[in-house]
Design a protein around this motif. Structure first.
Motif, PDB file in Angstrom:
ATOM      1  N   LYS A  99       5.132  -8.360 -12.722  1.00  0.00           N
ATOM      2  CA  LYS A  99       3.751  -8.796 -12.907  1.00  0.00           C
ATOM      3  C   LYS A  99       2.888  -8.354 -11.730  1.00  0.00           C
ATOM      4  CE  LYS A  99       0.785 -12.789 -13.834  1.00  0.00           C
ATOM      5  NZ  LYS A  99      -0.255 -12.330 -12.884  1.00  0.00           N
ATOM      6  N   ALA A 100       3.451  -8.438 -10.521  1.00  0.00           N
ATOM      7  CA  ALA A 100       2.713  -7.988  -9.342  1.00  0.00           C
ATOM      8  C   ALA A 100       2.405  -6.498  -9.434  1.00  0.00           C
ATOM      9  CB  ALA A 100       3.521  -8.286  -8.079  1.00  0.00           C
ATOM     10  N   TYR A 101       3.388  -5.715  -9.881  1.00  0.00           N
ATOM     11  CA  TYR A 101       3.170  -4.278 -10.043  1.00  0.00           C
ATOM     12  C   TYR A 101       2.103  -3.997 -11.107  1.00  0.00           C
ATOM     13  CZ  TYR A 101       7.413  -3.182  -7.338  1.00  0.00           C
ATOM     14  OH  TYR A 101       8.361  -3.037  -6.353  1.00  0.00           O
ATOM     15  N   SER A 102       2.213  -4.692 -12.217  1.00  0.00           N
ATOM     16  CA  SER A 102       1.274  -4.487 -13.319  1.00  0.00           C
ATOM     17  C   SER A 102      -0.152  -4.828 -12.890  1.00  0.00           C
ATOM     18  CB  SER A 102       1.689  -5.340 -14.519  1.00  0.00           C
ATOM     19  OG  SER A 102       0.784  -5.172 -15.583  1.00  0.00           O
ATOM     20  N   ASP A 103      -0.324  -5.957 -12.216  1.00  0.00           N
ATOM     21  CA  ASP A 103      -1.655  -6.370 -11.760  1.00  0.00           C
ATOM     22  C   ASP A 103      -2.217  -5.368 -10.751  1.00  0.00           C
ATOM     23  OD1 ASP A 103      -1.415  -8.594 -13.335  1.00  0.00           O
ATOM     24  OD2 ASP A 103      -0.956  -9.979 -11.699  1.00  0.00           O
ATOM     25  N   PHE A 104      -1.376  -4.916  -9.846  1.00  0.00           N
ATOM     26  CA  PHE A 104      -1.789  -3.962  -8.814  1.00  0.00           C
ATOM     27  C   PHE A 104      -2.229  -2.643  -9.453  1.00  0.00           C
ATOM     28  CE2 PHE A 104      -1.000  -0.800  -5.477  1.00  0.00           C
ATOM     29  CZ  PHE A 104      -1.544  -1.403  -4.358  1.00  0.00           C
ATOM     30  N   ALA A 105      -1.444  -2.164 -10.407  1.00  0.00           N
ATOM     31  CA  ALA A 105      -1.732  -0.878 -11.050  1.00  0.00           C
ATOM     32  C   ALA A 105      -2.979  -0.945 -11.922  1.00  0.00           C
ATOM     33  CB  ALA A 105      -0.531  -0.434 -11.869  1.00  0.00           C
ATOM     34  N   THR A 106      -3.104  -2.013 -12.704  1.00  0.00           N
ATOM     35  CA  THR A 106      -4.277  -2.114 -13.575  1.00  0.00           C
ATOM     36  C   THR A 106      -5.553  -2.283 -12.757  1.00  0.00           C
ATOM     37  OG1 THR A 106      -3.840  -4.494 -13.845  1.00  0.00           O
ATOM     38  CG2 THR A 106      -2.985  -3.017 -15.544  1.00  0.00           C
ATOM     39  N   ASP A 107      -5.458  -2.988 -11.641  1.00  0.00           N
ATOM     40  CA  ASP A 107      -6.620  -3.125 -10.756  1.00  0.00           C
ATOM     41  C   ASP A 107      -7.001  -1.777 -10.154  1.00  0.00           C
ATOM     42  OD1 ASP A 107      -8.534  -4.887  -9.185  1.00  0.00           O
ATOM     43  OD2 ASP A 107      -7.415  -3.961  -7.536  1.00  0.00           O
ATOM     44  N   PHE A 108      -6.006  -0.982  -9.782  1.00  0.00           N
ATOM     45  CA  PHE A 108      -6.271   0.346  -9.228  1.00  0.00           C
ATOM     46  C   PHE A 108      -6.970   1.242 -10.253  1.00  0.00           C
ATOM     47  CE2 PHE A 108      -4.687   4.772  -8.893  1.00  0.00           C
ATOM     48  CZ  PHE A 108      -5.315   5.140  -7.711  1.00  0.00           C
ATOM     49  N   ILE A 109      -6.494   1.205 -11.494  1.00  0.00           N
ATOM     50  CA  ILE A 109      -7.113   2.006 -12.547  1.00  0.00           C
ATOM     51  C   ILE A 109      -8.546   1.548 -12.790  1.00  0.00           C
ATOM     52  CG2 ILE A 109      -7.051   2.540 -15.015  1.00  0.00           C
ATOM     53  CD1 ILE A 109      -3.979   2.399 -14.822  1.00  0.00           C
ATOM     54  N   SER A 110      -8.728   0.239 -12.902  1.00  0.00           N
ATOM     55  CA  SER A 110     -10.066  -0.301 -13.185  1.00  0.00           C
ATOM     56  C   SER A 110     -11.059   0.029 -12.073  1.00  0.00           C
ATOM     57  CB  SER A 110      -9.984  -1.820 -13.375  1.00  0.00           C
ATOM     58  OG  SER A 110      -9.164  -2.162 -14.466  1.00  0.00           O
ATOM     59  N   THR A 111     -10.622  -0.120 -10.821  1.00  0.00           N
ATOM     60  CA  THR A 111     -11.491   0.169  -9.683  1.00  0.00           C
ATOM     61  C   THR A 111     -11.863   1.642  -9.640  1.00  0.00           C
ATOM     62  OG1 THR A 111     -10.521  -1.637  -8.401  1.00  0.00           O
ATOM     63  CG2 THR A 111     -11.685   0.068  -7.171  1.00  0.00           C
ATOM     64  N   SER A 112     -10.883   2.503  -9.865  1.00  0.00           N
ATOM     65  CA  SER A 112     -11.143   3.942  -9.851  1.00  0.00           C
ATOM     66  C   SER A 112     -12.099   4.337 -10.973  1.00  0.00           C
ATOM     67  CB  SER A 112      -9.827   4.716  -9.985  1.00  0.00           C
ATOM     68  OG  SER A 112      -8.942   4.428  -8.923  1.00  0.00           O
ATOM     69  N   ALA A 113     -11.879   3.767 -12.158  1.00  0.00           N
ATOM     70  CA  ALA A 113     -12.759   4.079 -13.290  1.00  0.00           C
ATOM     71  C   ALA A 113     -14.178   3.596 -13.035  1.00  0.00           C
ATOM     72  CB  ALA A 113     -12.190   3.444 -14.563  1.00  0.00           C
TER      73      ALA A 113
END
Length: 501
Positions: A201-215
């Motif tokens: 869950k920590a990995y998933s949250d970290f990755a989705t936040d990275f994608i959202s921020t970059s987008a």
């Protein structure tokens, strides 16, 4: 010329504030996942709905290879586009206290993309060295952000088996000097011991936040996710534990698939899905010694630790809606080819070093022929005296040496376990991998001048390839220093009990 033109095109686009047109890249790297482990590659009960959707909507590879049948070397080749022999990530793998690591003068995919304005992040299993003061961490190798375990998750006390059911108790001094597995954020230990039930869950949250921020910033991004799943010992959080039909291995695979689903939903939600290449593959074959908890190579021979097909031929999927047409390719490709492909698509400059990878753009976009016609097979402990153990050219594969491995024990095949000692073959064993992908039937050379001609050509190619191979200094042979193992309480001398955050 095509690479130059593409670079000029993207450079012009950036001048007009259209840098967001650069493609995004999501690279998914499973651990000890075999050719036969995914539903879309034929496993009858694996629950991998998200990977199956990627396969149905993307390009599925049947002849895709890693460069090594164990972890660290295969990761070095993936990120650098160079055989592990060049970077020195051999023999075997790196450990928590390893003095060496992926040399800082090696250029990773992240370092290739950053000059083009890419945001870069890595989550999960690094396993390319920690070193003194974290000198080999992802943040030193071109990644802006990192959340993960810097080595294999089983490299804790008692091989970390006490963290997972069945609870294997420690006896004697097996815990002495071994630190608990840390979860790191960039270069700081965030948690020690890592909470594996909440890790995904920590990995998933970290990755989705990275994608959202970059987008949101309209910044192109590269996300590298080398998962711990499905390496033994398997684990899974509450959303996946007990939910598959394959026991702990299937649960771990399902949890990994769930995270991939979250990433895909985020790509869709942020509107960047059609401008993102998602690439999935695995680092090496299954650890068959673990039996039902070790994975499956499907119809391929042997598994992890060997240079048979089961050790290095991997499932692979390339997904890019509107750019890559759905289908299946039997063209040969490798993890080596990912760096030059990403570089070409981003208009980035290639490192000024010898690269072993080739550009897959035409194969991916136009379903053209692969530029790769050969694949080299090095053992876990390569050296210049023995050279290649095997070489594939076209549909033919020649074995110059064969050897089993501890990782591939327990199977009925006598060629797979460690008891199958090193054996030289003169003439080499020759297989037709199109008619015999299981490597069961060596082709007879007597009365077959056509096959003798094939073997002569393979021998010539082998000599040419080995003549260009310059072995880098072994990073693994530099040894280990227990004081280098990451610990949030480094002054503690009663490890691992007091090595906790």
């Amino acid at each position: 010329m095509k690479h130059v033109c593409l670079g000029l095109l993207f450079f012009t686009a950036c001048l007009h504030s259209l840098c967001a047109a650069l493609p995004n890249f999501v690279l998914l790297f499973a651990d000890d996942l075999g050719f036969g482990d995914l539903g879309c590659f034929g496993h009858p009960v694996s629950l991998t709905p998200n990977l199956d959707r990627l396969a149905a909507g993307g390009l599925r590879f049947t002849d895709f290879y890693s460069t090594s049948p164990v972890c660290s070397p295969s990761r070095a080749s993936l990120l650098t586009g160079r055989y592990q022999t060049r970077s020195g990530i051999y023999p075997g793998v790196l450990y928590p206290g390893s003095i060496g690591g992926l040399p800082l003068n090696e250029t990773t995919i992240a370092e290739v993309l950053k000059p083009m304005g890419y945001a870069t992040a890595a989550i999960g299993k690094w396993h390319l060295g920690f070193g003194a003061k974290g000198k080999f961490l992802p943040t030193k190798q071109g990644f802006d952000h990192y959340l993960g375990i810097p080595y294999s998750h089983d490299m804790g006390p008692c091989w970390n088996l006490t963290c997972f059911p069945p609870d294997v108790k420690c006896f004697g001094l097996c815990d002495a000097g071994t630190v608990l597995v840390p979860l790191m954020h960039n270069e700081i230990i965030k948690q020690q011991p890592a909470n594996f039930l909440e890790l995904e869950k920590a990995y998933s949250d970290f990755a989705t936040d990275f994608i959202s921020t970059s987008a949101q910033k309209k910044q192109p991004f590269f996300l590298y996710y080398p998962s711990h799943h499905t390496h033994y010992p398997q684990y899974a959080g509450v959303d996946a534990a007990g939910k598959s039909l394959r026991g702990p291995y299937g649960d771990a695979l399902l949890e990994f698939d769930n995270t991939i689903g979250n990433l895909m939903k985020t790509l869709e939600k942020t509107g960047v899905i059609n401008n993102t290449l998602v690439f999935f593959t695995s680092d090496n074959g299954p650890e068959l010694m673990r039996m039902s908890r070790g994975g499956s190579a499907g119809l391929l021979k042997c598994g992890k630790g060997t240079t048979y097909e089961g050790g290095m031929r991997e499932p692979a999927i390339a997904y890019w809606p509107g750019t890559i047409r759905p289908g299946v390719t039997h063209e040969m490709a490798s993890t080596l080819d990912i760096l030059p492909t990403f570089a070409n698509l981003a208009g980035a400059k290639l490192p000024q070093v010898t690269l072993d990878g080739v550009d897959m753009t035409s194969l991916l976009v136009n379903r053209g022929k692969s530029e790769r016609n050969t694949m080299m097979f090095y053992p876990t402990d390569p050296n210049e005296m023995y050279g290649l153990f095997a070489l594939r050219m076209g549909k033919y594969k020649a074995h110059f040496y064969t050897r089993g491995a501890t990782h591939s024990g327990t199977t009925p095949d006598k060629d797979c376990p460690v008891f199958a000692v090193l054996k030289a073959h003169d003439p080499p064993l020759l297989f037709d991998l199109e008619t015999d992908p299981s490597e069961n039937y060596p082709l007879p050379l007597i009365g077959r001048p056509d096959l003798k001609a094939v073997l002569e050509k393979i021998q010539k190619v082998k000599a040419q390839l080995e003549a260009t191979m310059v072995f880098g200094e072994s990073q693994v042979d530099k040894g280990t220093d227990p004081s280098l193992a990451p610990c949030c309480n480094p002054e503690c001398q009663q490890k691992p009990k007091c090595c906790q955050c």
